[in-house]
Write a protein that holds these residues in place. Structure first.
Motif, PDB file in Angstrom:
ATOM      1  N   MET A   1       0.836  -1.185   0.000  1.00  0.00           N
ATOM      2  CA  MET A   1       0.000   0.000   0.000  1.00  0.00           C
ATOM      3  C   MET A   1       0.883   1.251   0.000  1.00  0.00           C
ATOM      4  SD  MET A   1      -3.114   0.826   2.565  1.00  0.00           S
ATOM      5  CE  MET A   1      -4.408   1.801   1.917  1.00  0.00           C
ATOM      6  N   SER A   2       0.519   2.214  -0.796  1.00  0.00           N
ATOM      7  CA  SER A   2       1.300   3.437  -0.961  1.00  0.00           C
ATOM      8  C   SER A   2       0.997   4.450   0.140  1.00  0.00           C
ATOM      9  CB  SER A   2       0.974   4.050  -2.325  1.00  0.00           C
ATOM     10  OG  SER A   2       1.603   5.288  -2.464  1.00  0.00           O
ATOM     11  N   ASN A   3       1.991   5.266   0.466  1.00  0.00           N
ATOM     12  CA  ASN A   3       1.800   6.353   1.423  1.00  0.00           C
ATOM     13  C   ASN A   3       1.375   7.637   0.731  1.00  0.00           C
ATOM     14  OD1 ASN A   3       2.357   4.970   3.768  1.00  0.00           O
ATOM     15  ND2 ASN A   3       4.544   5.387   3.666  1.00  0.00           N
ATOM     16  N   GLU A   4       1.088   7.571  -0.550  1.00  0.00           N
ATOM     17  CA  GLU A   4       0.699   8.764  -1.292  1.00  0.00           C
ATOM     18  C   GLU A   4      -0.769   9.081  -1.064  1.00  0.00           C
ATOM     19  OE1 GLU A   4       1.695   8.034  -5.354  1.00  0.00           O
ATOM     20  OE2 GLU A   4       3.832   8.330  -5.004  1.00  0.00           O
ATOM     21  N   THR A   5      -1.081  10.364  -1.174  1.00  0.00           N
ATOM     22  CA  THR A   5      -2.459  10.819  -1.065  1.00  0.00           C
ATOM     23  C   THR A   5      -2.716  11.839  -2.165  1.00  0.00           C
ATOM     24  OG1 THR A   5      -4.127  11.692   0.462  1.00  0.00           O
ATOM     25  CG2 THR A   5      -1.952  12.706   0.546  1.00  0.00           C
ATOM     26  N   ILE A   6      -3.956  12.083  -2.448  1.00  0.00           N
ATOM     27  CA  ILE A   6      -4.328  13.060  -3.468  1.00  0.00           C
ATOM     28  C   ILE A   6      -4.647  14.379  -2.783  1.00  0.00           C
ATOM     29  CG2 ILE A   6      -6.055  13.664  -5.204  1.00  0.00           C
ATOM     30  CD1 ILE A   6      -6.289  10.648  -5.800  1.00  0.00           C
ATOM     31  N   LEU A   7      -4.093  15.453  -3.310  1.00  0.00           N
ATOM     32  CA  LEU A   7      -4.338  16.799  -2.813  1.00  0.00           C
ATOM     33  C   LEU A   7      -5.168  17.524  -3.860  1.00  0.00           C
ATOM     34  CD1 LEU A   7      -3.717  19.136  -0.817  1.00  0.00           C
ATOM     35  CD2 LEU A   7      -1.671  19.582  -2.187  1.00  0.00           C
ATOM     36  N   ALA A  33       6.831  20.411  -7.652  1.00  0.00           N
ATOM     37  CA  ALA A  33       7.001  21.677  -6.937  1.00  0.00           C
ATOM     38  C   ALA A  33       6.217  21.678  -5.627  1.00  0.00           C
ATOM     39  CB  ALA A  33       6.563  22.843  -7.822  1.00  0.00           C
ATOM     40  N   ILE A  34       5.004  21.156  -5.660  1.00  0.00           N
ATOM     41  CA  ILE A  34       4.199  21.104  -4.435  1.00  0.00           C
ATOM     42  C   ILE A  34       4.828  20.149  -3.429  1.00  0.00           C
ATOM     43  CG2 ILE A  34       1.958  20.407  -3.487  1.00  0.00           C
ATOM     44  CD1 ILE A  34       0.738  21.603  -6.102  1.00  0.00           C
ATOM     45  N   ASN A  35       5.341  19.025  -3.904  1.00  0.00           N
ATOM     46  CA  ASN A  35       6.043  18.104  -3.001  1.00  0.00           C
ATOM     47  C   ASN A  35       7.271  18.765  -2.382  1.00  0.00           C
ATOM     48  OD1 ASN A  35       4.516  15.676  -2.921  1.00  0.00           O
ATOM     49  ND2 ASN A  35       5.164  15.226  -5.006  1.00  0.00           N
ATOM     50  N   MET A  36       7.996  19.558  -3.172  1.00  0.00           N
ATOM     51  CA  MET A  36       9.162  20.274  -2.652  1.00  0.00           C
ATOM     52  C   MET A  36       8.737  21.276  -1.578  1.00  0.00           C
ATOM     53  SD  MET A  36      11.159  20.856  -6.271  1.00  0.00           S
ATOM     54  CE  MET A  36      12.342  22.028  -5.643  1.00  0.00           C
TER      55      MET A  36
END
Length: 76
Positions: A1-7, A33-36
């Motif tokens: 399972m991924s630790n990613e989420t949708i923003l 850029a948003i991740n940074m």
């Protein structure tokens, strides 16, 4: 399972397109850029730039109060 989420955010379309073009010139995507930005906030415990609103009438800048932004977003 991924630790990613949708923003999901709302943003002015021309501002988004302009930012995407600028980021593309640097080899970045909006997601990168948003991740940074989020990583910098997490690393330093604050927004990594000064936030202010410029008043062109009297050439002054007022700091942005994050609480006001949160209140605005919550009430919108």
């Amino acid at each position: 399972m991924s630790n990613e989420t949708i923003l999901k955010i709302k943003i002015d379309e021309p501002a988004k397109k302009n930012a995407e073009n600028i980021l593309k010139q640097s080899g970045l995507t909006m997601t990168m850029a948003i991740n940074m930005l989020i990583q910098e906030i997490n690393n330093h415990g604050k927004i990594p730039f000064n936030s202010s609103i410029h008043n062109s009438k009297n050439n002054t800048s007022l700091p942005i109060n994050p609480t006001d932004i949160i209140t605005y977003l919550t009430c919108s």
